[in-house]
Design an enzyme around this catalytic site. Structure first.
Site, PDB file in Angstrom:
ATOM      1  N   CYS A   1      89.608 101.674  25.315  1.00 35.77           N
ATOM      2  CA  CYS A   1      90.703 102.151  24.845  1.00 35.77           C
ATOM      3  C   CYS A   1      92.074 102.116  25.619  1.00 35.77           C
ATOM      4  O   CYS A   1      93.165 102.331  25.319  1.00 35.77           O
ATOM      5  CB  CYS A   1      90.476 103.884  24.415  1.00 35.77           C
ATOM      6  SG  CYS A   1      89.085 103.830  23.587  1.00 35.77           S
TER       7      CYS A   1
ATOM      8  N   HIS B   1      96.363 111.038  26.201  1.00 39.33           N
ATOM      9  CA  HIS B   1      95.427 110.345  25.652  1.00 39.33           C
ATOM     10  C   HIS B   1      94.809 111.098  24.486  1.00 39.33           C
ATOM     11  O   HIS B   1      94.544 110.719  23.354  1.00 39.33           O
ATOM     12  CB  HIS B   1      94.367 109.982  26.575  1.00 39.33           C
ATOM     13  CG  HIS B   1      93.183 109.240  26.041  1.00 39.33           C
ATOM     14  ND1 HIS B   1      93.694 108.017  25.707  1.00 39.33           N
ATOM     15  CD2 HIS B   1      91.759 109.232  26.029  1.00 39.33           C
ATOM     16  CE1 HIS B   1      92.417 107.203  25.168  1.00 39.33           C
ATOM     17  NE2 HIS B   1      91.462 108.229  25.257  1.00 39.33           N
TER      18      HIS B   1
ATOM     19  N   GLU C   1      92.154 116.110  30.438  1.00 39.91           N
ATOM     20  CA  GLU C   1      93.335 115.596  30.874  1.00 39.91           C
ATOM     21  C   GLU C   1      94.213 116.884  31.205  1.00 39.91           C
ATOM     22  O   GLU C   1      95.234 116.761  32.098  1.00 39.91           O
ATOM     23  CB  GLU C   1      93.590 114.904  29.770  1.00 39.91           C
ATOM     24  CG  GLU C   1      95.096 114.294  29.948  1.00 39.91           C
ATOM     25  CD  GLU C   1      95.333 113.128  28.554  1.00 39.91           C
ATOM     26  OE1 GLU C   1      96.555 112.452  28.942  1.00 39.91           O
ATOM     27  OE2 GLU C   1      94.762 113.183  27.637  1.00 39.91           O
TER      28      GLU C   1
ATOM     29  N   LYS D   1      97.541 110.918  18.491  1.00 39.84           N
ATOM     30  CA  LYS D   1      96.505 110.572  17.935  1.00 39.84           C
ATOM     31  C   LYS D   1      96.222 111.827  17.009  1.00 39.84           C
ATOM     32  O   LYS D   1      95.285 111.303  15.956  1.00 39.84           O
ATOM     33  CB  LYS D   1      95.450 110.689  18.918  1.00 39.84           C
ATOM     34  CG  LYS D   1      95.245 109.141  19.948  1.00 39.84           C
ATOM     35  CD  LYS D   1      94.028 109.471  20.712  1.00 39.84           C
ATOM     36  CE  LYS D   1      94.086 108.005  21.545  1.00 39.84           C
ATOM     37  NZ  LYS D   1      94.803 108.176  22.568  1.00 39.84           N
TER      38      LYS D   1
ATOM     39  N   HIS E   1      92.644 107.361  16.339  1.00 44.49           N
ATOM     40  CA  HIS E   1      92.603 106.606  17.591  1.00 44.49           C
ATOM     41  C   HIS E   1      92.107 105.099  17.310  1.00 44.49           C
ATOM     42  O   HIS E   1      91.541 104.709  16.850  1.00 44.49           O
ATOM     43  CB  HIS E   1      91.198 107.041  18.553  1.00 44.49           C
ATOM     44  CG  HIS E   1      90.918 106.807  19.716  1.00 44.49           C
ATOM     45  ND1 HIS E   1      92.092 105.848  20.447  1.00 44.49           N
ATOM     46  CD2 HIS E   1      90.006 106.960  20.880  1.00 44.49           C
ATOM     47  CE1 HIS E   1      91.564 105.581  21.614  1.00 44.49           C
ATOM     48  NE2 HIS E   1      90.548 106.374  21.982  1.00 44.49           N
TER      49      HIS E   1
ATOM     50  N   PHE F   1      86.365 104.039  27.665  1.00 44.89           N
ATOM     51  CA  PHE F   1      85.154 104.236  28.177  1.00 44.89           C
ATOM     52  C   PHE F   1      84.685 103.143  29.215  1.00 44.89           C
ATOM     53  O   PHE F   1      85.462 102.065  29.436  1.00 44.89           O
ATOM     54  CB  PHE F   1      84.163 103.756  27.032  1.00 44.89           C
ATOM     55  CG  PHE F   1      83.886 104.469  25.924  1.00 44.89           C
ATOM     56  CD1 PHE F   1      84.452 105.826  25.980  1.00 44.89           C
ATOM     57  CD2 PHE F   1      83.234 103.892  24.750  1.00 44.89           C
ATOM     58  CE1 PHE F   1      84.350 106.714  24.880  1.00 44.89           C
ATOM     59  CE2 PHE F   1      83.086 104.892  23.687  1.00 44.89           C
ATOM     60  CZ  PHE F   1      83.624 106.226  23.813  1.00 44.89           C
TER      61      PHE F   1
END
Length: 415
Positions: free
Chosen positions: A165, A305, A316, A337, A342, A402
């Site tokens: 991502c 994110h 985060e 998002k 996403h 990831f």
């Protein structure tokens, strides 16, 4: 050596919120959800039956029928966004040195539709291998950069970054660094993804990564909310034109913002989960800030994110509070998002675009779908429910992937 300055001179997008930049931005500011029932395939047997699809998309509005058969949707989205960004930039391809303009693209998966179709067709056959000759060149993740360069004759550095991502955020960071090192005068950079299909939904369902809130898709993406249950899968493509400052000024280009910092790091922690204290996130934000030569207190806005996952949405904010201290209660923090879903490998590009437009227009889009505070998440200065107007000088866009890949991009208001 003296590093060259880098500015943003063009934007292009096709997203769950619109077929261009202006539609996407308007819906972001107005807090519109892009989620709805899946129309691409029959999802009745899947745990998740909704996603953030591009609405009313017909590839033949952009490509002739023969081209459509040769180009995966992931590449189609990238080419559409690149066309808009190049036009928006005003770059004259007839008088510009095309050997000095490159393409650096990001995609986490690439042509998943093509892979699924070809393998499914083989599995249903009698064992005789009959594959489409375009199977491999349609599927490979790097092909979008190739198609963009071929269409526009761009002969500068050309490659694709793959870091889950964080892919398109890494692409933007590379474009920024190549220009300031004098390796090119401009890049078409960004990312695209098209993973809303049986393999994409089924795979993320198996990981328990995506929301299963089938009764209310429009509120399913709930970053930082106590009732979040996973991200909502999105799709699309976003392109940005990064250009050397002197070159842009010399041709009288409009400038959206200046790119002043990029930070990269690894969590070195887990295959899919972030470090619980957000150590990698903190490191890459600090690196971007140091790269720009500013203090943390000068940052006015962070597009997080913020995926709406149980673990990531805790880590985060902890990183932000650890790095910014009391300023975390002042800096405007959001997650777009909540509206776009996403976009996987294209997430960094769409969120960089949103951050750049927030800087240029002095307005931060909201994080929608917040219903209940999570006691595990620090109560820092989240922009919930409605957009907030503010003069923004510096803003950060965060993207994580990831494998523990982390990227932060820092943009400055152009004055």
């Amino acid at each position: 050596m003296t590093l060259k300055r880098v500015v943003v001179t063009g934007l292009g997008a096709i997203t769950p919120l619109g077929h261009n930049v202006s539609e996407t931005w308007e819906n972001l500011v107005n807090g519109v959800s892009g989620a709805g029932p899946i129309t691409r395939f029959n999802a009745e047997q899947f745990k998740t039956q909704f996603a953030c699809e591009i609405k009313n998309y017909n590839p033949e509005n952009y490509f002739d029928r023969k081209e459509v058969r040769k180009i995966d949707a992931c590449t189609q989205y990238g080419m559409i966004a690149a066309d808009e960004a190049i036009k928006d930039s005003g770059l004259d391809m007839e008088s510009t040195d095309l050997e000095r303009i490159g393409v650096i693209w990001g995609s986490g998966i690439g042509g998943l539709d093509t892979f699924l179709q070809e393998i499914s067709a083989f599995a249903k056959g009698n064992g005789t291998p009959r594959f489409n000759p375009f199977f491999i060149p349609k599927m490979i993740a790097d092909i979008t950069a190739g198609h963009i360069s071929i269409k526009h004759g761009l002969m500068g550095p050309n490659f694709t970054t793959v870091s889950a991502c964080a892919s398109s955020a890494n692409a933007l960071a590379d474009a920024f660094n190549y220009i300031r090192l004098g390796k090119a005068i401009a890049f078409v950079t960004g990312g695209s993804e098209a993973a809303i299909n049986e393999a994409g939904i089924g795979g993320f369902n198996a990981m328990h990564a995506i929301s299963t809130r089938n009764d209310d898709p429009s509120t399913a993406s709930r970053p930082f909310d106590a009732t979040r249950d996973g991200f909502v899968l999105g799709e699309g493509g976003v392109a940005l034109i990064f250009e050397e400052y002197e070159h842009a000024i010399a041709r009288g280009a409009k400038i959206y913002a200046e790119v002043v910092g990029a930070g990269l790091s690894a969590d070195a922690h887990h295959m899919t989960a972030p470090h619980p204290e957000g150590l990698g996130a903190k490191k890459c934000m600090l690196e971007a800030i140091n790269d720009a030569g500013i203090n943390p207190e000068e940052v006015d806005h962070i597009n997080t994110h913020g995926t709406s996952t149980p673990v990531g949405d805790v880590a985060e904010p902890k990183a932000i509070l650890s790095l910014f201290g009391d300023h975390a209660y002042t800096v405007l923090i959001n997650s777009t998002k909540s509206m776009t879903g996403h976009l996987l490998g294209a997430a960094g590009a769409i969120e960089a675009m949103a951050t750049i437009l927030a800087v240029k227009n002095g307005i931060v889009p909201p994080t929608i779908n917040h219903f209940e505070d999570d006691p595990e998440i620090p109560t820092i200065n989240f922009v919930f429910h409605k957009a907030v107007s503010k003069d923004i000088k510096y803003a950060i866009s965060n993207t994580f992937g990831f494998g523990g890949h982390n990227a932060s991009l820092l943009f400055k208001k152009f004055e």
